[in-house]
Scaffold this motif. Structure first.
Motif, PDB file in Angstrom:
ATOM      1  N   TYR A 179      75.676  46.000  95.806  1.00 18.47           N
ATOM      2  CA  TYR A 179      76.590  46.502  94.802  1.00 18.47           C
ATOM      3  C   TYR A 179      75.873  46.365  93.468  1.00 18.47           C
ATOM      4  CZ  TYR A 179      80.283  46.574  98.274  1.00 18.47           C
ATOM      5  OH  TYR A 179      81.036  46.864  99.382  1.00 18.47           O
ATOM      6  N   SER A 180      75.584  47.499  92.857  1.00 14.87           N
ATOM      7  CA  SER A 180      74.704  47.470  91.698  1.00 14.87           C
ATOM      8  C   SER A 180      75.243  48.304  90.541  1.00 14.87           C
ATOM      9  CB  SER A 180      73.303  47.957  92.085  1.00 14.87           C
ATOM     10  OG  SER A 180      73.368  49.271  92.619  1.00 14.87           O
ATOM     11  N   LEU A 181      74.689  48.018  89.384  1.00 13.51           N
ATOM     12  CA  LEU A 181      75.022  48.741  88.160  1.00 13.51           C
ATOM     13  C   LEU A 181      73.796  48.759  87.265  1.00 13.51           C
ATOM     14  CD1 LEU A 181      76.862  50.015  85.996  1.00 13.51           C
ATOM     15  CD2 LEU A 181      77.554  47.684  85.348  1.00 13.51           C
ATOM     16  N   TRP A 182      73.379  49.969  86.903  1.00 11.17           N
ATOM     17  CA  TRP A 182      72.296  50.145  85.943  1.00 11.17           C
ATOM     18  C   TRP A 182      72.892  50.526  84.590  1.00 11.17           C
ATOM     19  CZ3 TRP A 182      67.107  49.376  86.953  1.00 11.17           C
ATOM     20  CH2 TRP A 182      66.745  49.232  88.300  1.00 11.17           C
ATOM     21  N   GLY A 183      72.205  50.162  83.519  1.00 17.30           N
ATOM     22  CA  GLY A 183      72.644  50.547  82.185  1.00 17.30           C
ATOM     23  C   GLY A 183      72.756  52.055  82.062  1.00 17.30           C
ATOM     24  N   HIS A 184      73.834  52.514  81.444  1.00 18.28           N
ATOM     25  CA  HIS A 184      74.075  53.950  81.314  1.00 18.28           C
ATOM     26  C   HIS A 184      73.037  54.622  80.417  1.00 18.28           C
ATOM     27  CE1 HIS A 184      77.637  53.453  83.549  1.00 18.28           C
ATOM     28  NE2 HIS A 184      78.462  53.120  82.574  1.00 18.28           N
ATOM     29  N   GLU A 185      72.857  55.897  80.655  1.00 16.70           N
ATOM     30  CA  GLU A 185      71.962  56.699  79.823  1.00 16.70           C
ATOM     31  C   GLU A 185      72.426  56.682  78.370  1.00 16.70           C
ATOM     32  OE1 GLU A 185      70.241  61.297  79.669  1.00 16.70           O
ATOM     33  OE2 GLU A 185      71.793  60.713  81.107  1.00 16.70           O
ATOM     34  N   ASP A 186      71.450  56.592  77.458  1.00 16.89           N
ATOM     35  CA  ASP A 186      71.692  56.603  76.016  1.00 16.89           C
ATOM     36  C   ASP A 186      72.497  55.399  75.540  1.00 16.89           C
ATOM     37  OD1 ASP A 186      70.326  59.044  75.760  1.00 16.89           O
ATOM     38  OD2 ASP A 186      72.154  60.195  76.169  1.00 16.89           O
ATOM     39  N   SER A 187      72.509  54.338  76.342  1.00 16.00           N
ATOM     40  CA  SER A 187      73.146  53.095  75.911  1.00 16.00           C
ATOM     41  C   SER A 187      72.038  52.083  75.597  1.00 16.00           C
ATOM     42  CB  SER A 187      74.050  52.535  77.020  1.00 16.00           C
ATOM     43  OG  SER A 187      73.262  51.982  78.073  1.00 16.00           O
ATOM     44  N   PRO A 188      72.365  50.993  74.891  1.00 13.17           N
ATOM     45  CA  PRO A 188      71.345  49.965  74.630  1.00 13.17           C
ATOM     46  C   PRO A 188      70.785  49.354  75.917  1.00 13.17           C
ATOM     47  CG  PRO A 188      73.239  49.678  73.172  1.00 13.17           C
ATOM     48  CD  PRO A 188      73.632  50.713  74.197  1.00 13.17           C
TER      49      PRO A 188
ATOM     50  N   ALA B 106      79.145  40.583  92.872  1.00 11.60           N
ATOM     51  CA  ALA B 106      78.668  41.566  91.907  1.00 11.60           C
ATOM     52  C   ALA B 106      79.648  41.687  90.736  1.00 11.60           C
ATOM     53  CB  ALA B 106      78.482  42.923  92.583  1.00 11.60           C
ATOM     54  N   LEU B 107      80.945  41.700  91.046  1.00 14.29           N
ATOM     55  CA  LEU B 107      81.939  41.787  89.985  1.00 14.29           C
ATOM     56  C   LEU B 107      81.934  40.532  89.129  1.00 14.29           C
ATOM     57  CD1 LEU B 107      84.943  43.457  91.865  1.00 14.29           C
ATOM     58  CD2 LEU B 107      83.169  44.536  90.461  1.00 14.29           C
ATOM     59  N   ALA B 108      81.685  39.385  89.759  1.00 16.92           N
ATOM     60  CA  ALA B 108      81.585  38.139  88.997  1.00 16.92           C
ATOM     61  C   ALA B 108      80.379  38.194  88.058  1.00 16.92           C
ATOM     62  CB  ALA B 108      81.473  36.946  89.948  1.00 16.92           C
ATOM     63  N   GLU B 109      79.265  38.750  88.555  1.00 14.11           N
ATOM     64  CA  GLU B 109      78.077  38.913  87.721  1.00 14.11           C
ATOM     65  C   GLU B 109      78.389  39.801  86.515  1.00 14.11           C
ATOM     66  OE1 GLU B 109      74.656  40.378  89.722  1.00 14.11           O
ATOM     67  OE2 GLU B 109      74.431  38.636  91.013  1.00 14.11           O
ATOM     68  N   LEU B 110      79.108  40.898  86.776  1.00  8.50           N
ATOM     69  CA  LEU B 110      79.461  41.798  85.680  1.00  8.50           C
ATOM     70  C   LEU B 110      80.344  41.083  84.661  1.00  8.50           C
ATOM     71  CD1 LEU B 110      79.532  44.552  84.316  1.00  8.50           C
ATOM     72  CD2 LEU B 110      81.448  45.175  85.818  1.00  8.50           C
ATOM     73  N   GLY B 111      81.309  40.301  85.148  1.00  9.10           N
ATOM     74  CA  GLY B 111      82.187  39.566  84.243  1.00  9.10           C
ATOM     75  C   GLY B 111      81.414  38.602  83.364  1.00  9.10           C
ATOM     76  N   GLU B 112      80.446  37.908  83.966  1.00 11.47           N
ATOM     77  CA  GLU B 112      79.627  36.969  83.199  1.00 11.47           C
ATOM     78  C   GLU B 112      78.777  37.708  82.169  1.00 11.47           C
ATOM     79  OE1 GLU B 112      77.371  34.824  86.051  1.00 11.47           O
ATOM     80  OE2 GLU B 112      79.115  33.814  86.943  1.00 11.47           O
ATOM     81  N   TRP B 113      78.235  38.856  82.585  1.00  2.98           N
ATOM     82  CA  TRP B 113      77.388  39.621  81.677  1.00  2.98           C
ATOM     83  C   TRP B 113      78.201  40.159  80.502  1.00  2.98           C
ATOM     84  CZ3 TRP B 113      77.066  44.710  79.979  1.00  2.98           C
ATOM     85  CH2 TRP B 113      75.864  45.064  79.339  1.00  2.98           C
ATOM     86  N   LEU B 114      79.411  40.647  80.789  1.00  3.96           N
ATOM     87  CA  LEU B 114      80.266  41.162  79.722  1.00  3.96           C
ATOM     88  C   LEU B 114      80.715  40.046  78.782  1.00  3.96           C
ATOM     89  CD1 LEU B 114      82.473  43.759  81.634  1.00  3.96           C
ATOM     90  CD2 LEU B 114      80.666  44.236  79.966  1.00  3.96           C
ATOM     91  N   ALA B 115      80.889  38.849  79.313  1.00  5.85           N
ATOM     92  CA  ALA B 115      81.257  37.719  78.461  1.00  5.85           C
ATOM     93  C   ALA B 115      80.140  37.403  77.469  1.00  5.85           C
ATOM     94  CB  ALA B 115      81.566  36.493  79.323  1.00  5.85           C
TER      95      ALA B 115
ATOM     96  N   ASN C  14      77.971  39.758  76.537  1.00  8.60           N
ATOM     97  CA  ASN C  14      77.737  40.989  75.777  1.00  8.60           C
ATOM     98  C   ASN C  14      79.065  41.701  75.541  1.00  8.60           C
ATOM     99  OD1 ASN C  14      74.515  41.319  75.987  1.00  8.60           O
ATOM    100  ND2 ASN C  14      75.297  40.624  77.972  1.00  8.60           N
ATOM    101  N   PRO C  15      79.974  41.104  74.789  1.00  7.36           N
ATOM    102  CA  PRO C  15      81.328  41.665  74.627  1.00  7.36           C
ATOM    103  C   PRO C  15      81.333  43.061  74.016  1.00  7.36           C
ATOM    104  CG  PRO C  15      80.906  39.919  73.020  1.00  7.36           C
ATOM    105  CD  PRO C  15      79.804  39.854  74.015  1.00  7.36           C
ATOM    106  N   GLU C  16      80.294  43.403  73.255  1.00 10.31           N
ATOM    107  CA  GLU C  16      80.251  44.733  72.647  1.00 10.31           C
ATOM    108  C   GLU C  16      80.088  45.839  73.684  1.00 10.31           C
ATOM    109  OE1 GLU C  16      76.104  43.583  73.395  1.00 10.31           O
ATOM    110  OE2 GLU C  16      77.889  42.545  72.627  1.00 10.31           O
ATOM    111  N   ALA C  17      79.706  45.470  74.924  1.00  6.03           N
ATOM    112  CA  ALA C  17      79.502  46.457  75.986  1.00  6.03           C
ATOM    113  C   ALA C  17      80.752  46.684  76.823  1.00  6.03           C
ATOM    114  CB  ALA C  17      78.352  46.018  76.899  1.00  6.03           C
TER     115      ALA C  17
END
Length: 247
Positions: free
Chosen positions: A97-106, A121-130, A132-135
């Motif tokens: 279960y993966s997620l790459w940074g979107h095109e034209d995003s930082p 994977a969702l836990a990883e995303l939650g930690e990453w968003l915590a 990087n709240p601007e994302a």
């Protein structure tokens, strides 16, 4: 990962793929030929050498991606180009279960999430968003999709005195299913005309990957077609597997 991001955007809209998300292709059997054994040993050695450091071989590997012109290139060195068609052996792979940074995003080209289990994977995303709240307005749980991570070796890099060049590839959801269908075709004997007998595993076949434009309504993106070249035979590249694996 510009093209991969385009694929992701297209797949989110592809209801047929989303509806069959639980039918992703099975892991290709590892260790059944020279390439698979080399890849398995490399991954095992990396993990053992870094025991206790919690390093992920998928995140550490060299990535082979598709550029905006439809050519296969090294992600971290786009001067290494292979053109729009490349003969490879897929040694083995795994679903993540993966997620790459979107095109034209930082985060474009950044592997944000990759885990075999969706919950992790969702836990990883939650930690990453915590962190990087601007994302938070750019990513949510729906962006995390099950994709096939393939460990591949371009046969052009093979030789009796060289260690194979190992790449990681992240197939889009659409291409993940395409790879699964191709592997089944190998198994069912649909390529007998190329001397690929029935019940052949896909990791025993030299596969030609070719970029191809896809269309759906008003959207366009670049995907990958899989076609067989023939059975992989180490001796065709001057390789004695027993000698190479003993080194």
């Amino acid at each position: 990962m510009t093209t991969e991001n385009k694929n992701q955007e297209e797949v989110v809209e592809n209801k047929e793929v989303a509806a069959t998300n639980t039918q992703a292709p099975a892991k290709v059997a590892a260790g059944s030929n020279y390439i698979s054994m080399i890849l398995e040993e490399t991954k095992r050695g990396f993990v053992e050498a870094n025991a206790g450091l919690d390093l992920d071989f998928v995140r550490m590997g060299d990535w082979l991606v598709i550029d905006s012109k439809g050519n296969f290139v090294e992600k971290d060195d786009d001067t290494v180009k292979y053109g729009d068609s490349l003969d490879i052996v897929v040694g083995f792979g795994e679903q993540r279960y993966s997620l790459w940074g979107h095109e034209d995003s930082p985060e474009e080209g950044q592997l944000i999430v990759a885990h075999p289990k969706r919950e992790e994977a969702l836990a990883e995303l939650g930690e990453w968003l915590a962190q990087n709240p601007e994302a938070a307005d750019r990513y949510d749980e729906n962006d995390v999709k099950l994709r096939y991570m393939a460990y591949v070796v371009p046969v052009a890099t093979l030789g009796p005195d060289d260690f194979p060049k190992i790449y990681l590839m992240s197939f889009s959801q659409t291409d993940s299913f395409g790879w699964g269908r191709y592997a089944m075709n190998c198994f069912q004997g649909k390529y007998k005309a190329l001397n690929v007998p029935a019940r052949t595993a896909a990791n025993k076949v030299v596969t030609r990957i070719t970029t191809a434009e896809r269309k759906q309504e008003s959207r366009k993106w670049i995907g990958i077609d899989f076609t067989p070249v023939g059975l992989f035979k180490p001796e065709d590249y001057g390789i004695n597997p027993e000698e190479q694996l003993e080194q």
